[in-house]
Design a protein around this motif. Structure first.
Motif, PDB file in Angstrom:
ATOM      1  N   ILE A 148       3.138  19.423  62.216  1.00 15.71           N
ATOM      2  CA  ILE A 148       2.149  19.278  61.153  1.00 15.71           C
ATOM      3  C   ILE A 148       1.151  20.433  61.161  1.00 15.71           C
ATOM      4  O   ILE A 148       0.579  20.770  62.201  1.00 15.71           O
ATOM      5  N   ALA A 149       0.958  21.036  59.980  1.00 22.55           N
ATOM      6  CA  ALA A 149       0.012  22.138  59.840  1.00 22.55           C
ATOM      7  C   ALA A 149      -1.117  21.795  58.886  1.00 22.55           C
ATOM      8  O   ALA A 149      -1.972  22.633  58.610  1.00 22.55           O
ATOM      9  N   SER A 150      -1.141  20.559  58.362  1.00 31.96           N
ATOM     10  CA  SER A 150      -2.134  20.180  57.352  1.00 31.96           C
ATOM     11  C   SER A 150      -3.554  20.252  57.918  1.00 31.96           C
ATOM     12  O   SER A 150      -3.857  19.665  58.947  1.00 31.96           O
ATOM     13  N   PHE A 188      13.649  21.508  59.866  1.00 35.33           N
ATOM     14  CA  PHE A 188      12.200  21.454  60.026  1.00 35.33           C
ATOM     15  C   PHE A 188      11.574  20.667  58.881  1.00 35.33           C
ATOM     16  O   PHE A 188      11.834  20.944  57.705  1.00 35.33           O
ATOM     17  N   ASP A 189      10.751  19.661  59.222  1.00 33.54           N
ATOM     18  CA  ASP A 189       9.948  18.938  58.249  1.00 33.54           C
ATOM     19  C   ASP A 189       8.565  19.571  58.218  1.00 33.54           C
ATOM     20  O   ASP A 189       7.887  19.630  59.253  1.00 33.54           O
ATOM     21  N   ALA A 190       8.151  20.041  57.049  1.00 26.82           N
ATOM     22  CA  ALA A 190       6.856  20.697  56.900  1.00 26.82           C
ATOM     23  C   ALA A 190       5.864  19.747  56.256  1.00 26.82           C
ATOM     24  O   ALA A 190       6.193  19.054  55.287  1.00 26.82           O
ATOM     25  N   TRP A 191       4.650  19.698  56.775  1.00 22.76           N
ATOM     26  CA  TRP A 191       3.575  18.929  56.152  1.00 22.76           C
ATOM     27  C   TRP A 191       2.317  19.776  56.173  1.00 22.76           C
ATOM     28  O   TRP A 191       1.770  20.101  57.227  1.00 22.76           O
ATOM     29  N   ALA A 192       1.894  20.174  54.978  1.00 21.97           N
ATOM     30  CA  ALA A 192       0.683  20.961  54.795  1.00 21.97           C
ATOM     31  C   ALA A 192       0.078  20.566  53.459  1.00 21.97           C
ATOM     32  O   ALA A 192       0.764  20.031  52.588  1.00 21.97           O
ATOM     33  N   PHE A 193      -1.214  20.813  53.296  1.00 21.24           N
ATOM     34  CA  PHE A 193      -1.877  20.525  52.027  1.00 21.24           C
ATOM     35  C   PHE A 193      -1.621  21.658  51.034  1.00 21.24           C
ATOM     36  O   PHE A 193      -1.242  22.767  51.414  1.00 21.24           O
ATOM     37  N   HIS A 194      -1.862  21.382  49.756  1.00 16.88           N
ATOM     38  CA  HIS A 194      -1.443  22.341  48.726  1.00 16.88           C
ATOM     39  C   HIS A 194      -2.046  23.742  48.887  1.00 16.88           C
ATOM     40  O   HIS A 194      -1.355  24.719  48.584  1.00 16.88           O
ATOM     41  N   PRO A 195      -3.292  23.911  49.388  1.00 13.46           N
ATOM     42  CA  PRO A 195      -3.776  25.288  49.541  1.00 13.46           C
ATOM     43  C   PRO A 195      -3.007  26.083  50.595  1.00 13.46           C
ATOM     44  O   PRO A 195      -3.112  27.316  50.645  1.00 13.46           O
ATOM     45  N   GLN A 196      -2.224  25.391  51.439  1.00 15.28           N
ATOM     46  CA  GLN A 196      -1.489  26.046  52.528  1.00 15.28           C
ATOM     47  C   GLN A 196      -0.017  26.294  52.187  1.00 15.28           C
ATOM     48  O   GLN A 196       0.725  26.784  53.035  1.00 15.28           O
ATOM     49  N   ILE A 212      14.456  23.625  55.640  1.00 12.87           N
ATOM     50  CA  ILE A 212      13.086  23.114  55.652  1.00 12.87           C
ATOM     51  C   ILE A 212      12.959  22.077  54.545  1.00 12.87           C
ATOM     52  O   ILE A 212      13.470  22.276  53.442  1.00 12.87           O
ATOM     53  N   VAL A 213      12.278  20.968  54.835  1.00 14.56           N
ATOM     54  CA  VAL A 213      11.963  20.012  53.776  1.00 14.56           C
ATOM     55  C   VAL A 213      10.460  19.798  53.745  1.00 14.56           C
ATOM     56  O   VAL A 213       9.837  19.508  54.772  1.00 14.56           O
ATOM     57  N   MET A 214       9.880  19.994  52.571  1.00 12.65           N
ATOM     58  CA  MET A 214       8.443  19.825  52.371  1.00 12.65           C
ATOM     59  C   MET A 214       8.142  18.354  52.186  1.00 12.65           C
ATOM     60  O   MET A 214       8.690  17.695  51.312  1.00 12.65           O
ATOM     61  N   ASN A 215       7.278  17.808  53.025  1.00 14.66           N
ATOM     62  CA  ASN A 215       6.924  16.393  52.945  1.00 14.66           C
ATOM     63  C   ASN A 215       5.929  16.136  51.810  1.00 14.66           C
ATOM     64  O   ASN A 215       5.081  16.981  51.484  1.00 14.66           O
TER      65      ASN A 215
END
Length: 348
Positions: A148-150, A188-196, A212-215
């Motif tokens: 998680i990078a959010s 890889f499952d990616a989780w970040a907020f829209h500005p990222q 990669i799949v964007m959560n």
């Protein structure tokens, strides 16, 4: 309880069974096969319990759930041993649930048919040892990790207090760890907020061989400094989503919109929302993602029990089916089953 776990819990809406019970819907198109590619299992005093029996109860709402994918919850870690190896315990736990389900003694759905764990990419190349251990205990079901990078300056306003560094996915050490995924056949499952989302685009371009799949539709924030600016956020988010979709190794999950940070207020109603209400609120986001990625790279996800604070499981899938009403049979098959099965290599 670690600060990361505490933040993950506090940012989620409370589940109110009595409230949820006030809204029941018959399933639409009940024979349509579904793979639920994103749920958690939880057992902690501070966050309640959501285990195999709870998931089965939700699945019993009438939709044809044939399999599920377990997503990491920073939970069930080993109590001892090297710190970096402790998350291997979560894979052992999820695989145990999967083995129980595969016995056939708990119904037809194959729970945790795919397993996504957590490994610390800041270990750099050394994370390969952790990933190999997860493969070894995963019963052939371990598929990859989520890291998680959010992070956002206003995230405390939706209850998330654990601050991750900005630019985490650009960090040289993290990238060294990320490079270990593709050689091991992991996603890889990616989780970040829209500005990222630009960071995810950069990552996808740097590692085109890594799936990669964007959560959670890429996390368009609806609270904090973005509250009351939904149109402005949507314009920014949609531009970034189209840029992300231009990376052929990236997929997207259509769900998670019941979380507090999106700024929807359905949890404040006297009655839980209907599937018609949800479909109307979510349509711009879901249709934008499907138009950008295509059904072959998009998959509906429940994100339960996190989203259960906003609506019931059966109502959620009805909302998804309403959103897909204009799709062809082949497109529906992708959105509800085939895309998830392909991405997570479930062989269904």
């Amino acid at each position: 309880m670690s600060s990361a776990i505490s933040a993950q819990i506090s940012s989620h809406l409370a589940i109110r069974k009595e409230w949820l019970d006030r809204r029941r819907e018959d399933p639409l198109d009940p024979a349509l096969p579904i793979v639920d590619p994103h749920h958690h299992l939880i057992d902690r005093p501070e966050s309640g319990t959501y285990l195999m029996s709870d998931l089965l109860e939700d699945i019993g709402s009438g939709h044809s759930i044939v399999a599920t994918v377990y997503l990491e919850w920073l939970s069930m870690y080993r109590a001892g041993g090297p710190e970096e190896m402790r998350p291997v315990g979560e894979i052992e736990f999820a695989n145990g649930v999967a083995a129980m389900s595969a016995s056939g003694g708990y119904g037809k759905p194959r729970l945790c048919a795919g397993i996504v764990g957590y490994a610390d990419l800041m270990l750099g190349a050394r994370v390969a040892e952790v990933l190999e251990a997860m493969i070894a205990v995963g019963g052939g079901r371990f598929r990859g990790i989520r890291y998680i990078a959010s992070s956002d300056p206003d995230q405390a306003q939706w209850g998330a207090t654990f601050v991750r560094p900005q630019g985490l996915l650009l960090d040289k050490r993290v990238r060294e760890g990320f490079a270990q995924l593709a050689p091991l056949g992991l996603s890889f499952d990616a989780w970040a907020f829209h500005p990222q989302l630009g960071d995810v685009v950069d990552l996808a371009r740097a590692f085109p061989a890594t799936p990669i799949v964007m959560n959670h539709v890429g996390g368009p924030i609806g609270l904090g400094r973005y509250k009351g600016k939904r149109d402005e956020v949507f314009a920014d988010w949609s531009t970034r989503i189209r840029e992300l979709a231009a990376c052929p190794n990236v997929h997207v999950k259509l769900g998670g919109l019941g979380m507090k940070m999106f700024g929807f207020d359905v949890h404040e109603g006297e009655l839980p929302p209907s599937s018609e209400q949800l479909a109307a609120a979510w349509r711009p986001y879901v249709e934008t993602c499907i138009a950008a990625f295509g059904p072959s790279r998009a998959m509906f996800e429940s994100n339960f029990p996190v989203d259960k604070g906003s609506y019931g499981y059966g109502v959620f899938w009805n909302a998804c089916k309403r959103l897909a009403q204009g799709a062809s049979a082949a497109e529906k098959a992708d959105l509800f089953h085939d895309t998830a099965s392909r991405f997570y290599r479930l062989g269904l």
